[in-house]
Design an enzyme around this catalytic site. Structure first.
Site, short mmCIF file in Angstrom:
data_model
loop_
_atom_site.label_atom_id
_atom_site.label_comp_id
_atom_site.label_asym_id
_atom_site.label_seq_id
_atom_site.Cartn_x
_atom_site.Cartn_y
_atom_site.Cartn_z
N GLU A 89 0.92 -1.06 -0.10
CA GLU A 89 0.13 0.05 -0.24
C GLU A 89 1.11 1.37 0.04
OE1 GLU A 89 -3.19 -0.24 -0.47
OE2 GLU A 89 -3.86 -2.18 0.27
N CYS A 186 -15.81 1.00 -18.78
CA CYS A 186 -16.72 1.03 -17.94
C CYS A 186 -16.42 1.68 -16.69
CB CYS A 186 -16.99 -0.61 -17.26
SG CYS A 186 -17.56 -1.66 -18.55
ZN ZN Z 1 -15.74 -3.19 -18.34
#
Ligand code: ZN
Length: 195
Positions: A89, A186
C-alpha cells in the site's frame, strides 16, 4: 525475467484493486524467505482491512508485517542486515518514500513495493508513478472488469451504490463504500457541475 543487481534495486508491483498486487508481493517475499534472505515487510497503519501485524491478500495468503505511521517509522525499525524490504500500500506514504526507496536500493537492498498506480479518478496516485520511473522493474497487473469481464486497469469507487464524483476525497477508510475493478470503458467518474 528477474536479473540480479548486486547493488540493490527497486521492483514495483502496481495495478488496480483486485489485480493481485499484494498476492504477488507476498509471493516474492516468501521466495526470498525460503532462500534464507533477511526480509522485513512494512505497511501503513491506515490500511486496517485485515490483521494488524500481517499483510494479507484478498486470496487469503499472508505474511508478517510491521505496521508503520510514516517513512521515518520504517527507517527507525529497519534492521541494518535486512536484505529484502517489502512495502505494501505504498501509495499511502508521503513523497519522502521516493528518496527513501532510492536510498535503500543504493545501500544494496532489494526493495519490493506494491500499490495502486491510479486513484479512483483514474489519475496517478501520489508517489507511485515516480517510484515506477526510478524502479529497475515494474509489473502492472490487470484485474477483471466486474461489469464487462474485460481486463481492468482502474478502480471504480461506489458510494451508496453510485459512482463517486470526481471531487470526493481520495482517501476514505472505514466508510460505507465499495470498490470494483473496471476497464477504461466501464470506469465512471462523474464531474461535479460548477454552480
Ligand atoms: Zn468493463
Amino acid at each position: 525475467m528477474y536479473h540480479r543487481y548486486d547493488g540493490g534495486w527497486i521492483e514495483v508491483v502496481c495495478g488496480s484493486m483486485f489485480s493481485g498486487k499484494t498476492e504477488e508481493l507476498i509471493r516474492r517475499l516468501k521466495r526470498a524467505q525460503y532462500a534464507k534472505q533477511k526480509t522485513q515487510v512494512f505497511k501503513p497503519a491506515l490500511d486496517d482491512r485485515y490483521h494488524q501485524n500481517n499483510v494479507s491478500s484478498h486470496a487469503g495468503t499472508q505474511i508478517e508485517a510491521i505496521v508503520v505511521e510514516s517513512v521515518e517509522d520504517i527507517a527507525a525499525q529497519l534492521n541494518d542486515n535486512t536484505e529484502v524490504v517489502g512495502i505494501d500500500e505504498v501509495q499511502f506514504f508521503g513523497w519522502e518514500i521516493v528518496e527513501f526507496c532510492d536510498k535503500l536500493a543504493d545501500m544494496g537492498k532489494r526493495v519490493i513495493i506494491a500499490g495502486l498506480d491510479m486513484d479512483f479518478r483514474g489519475e496517478p496516485f501520489g508517489p507511485v508513478p515516480v517510484l515506477m520511473a526510478q524502479a529497475e522493474a515494474v509489473d502492472k497487473l490487470q484485474a477483471i472488469c466486474m461489469v464487462c469481464g474485460a481486463p481492468a486497469s482502474r478502480t471504480q469507487r461506489l458510494v451508496a451504490g453510485k459512482p463517486a464524483p470526481y471531487d470526493a476525497p481520495i482517501i476514505l477508510v472505514g466508510t460505507e463504500e465499495v470498490y470494483q475493478a473496471r476497464c477504461r470503458r466501464c470506469h465512471t467518474v462523474p464531474k461535479v457541475q460548477n454552480q
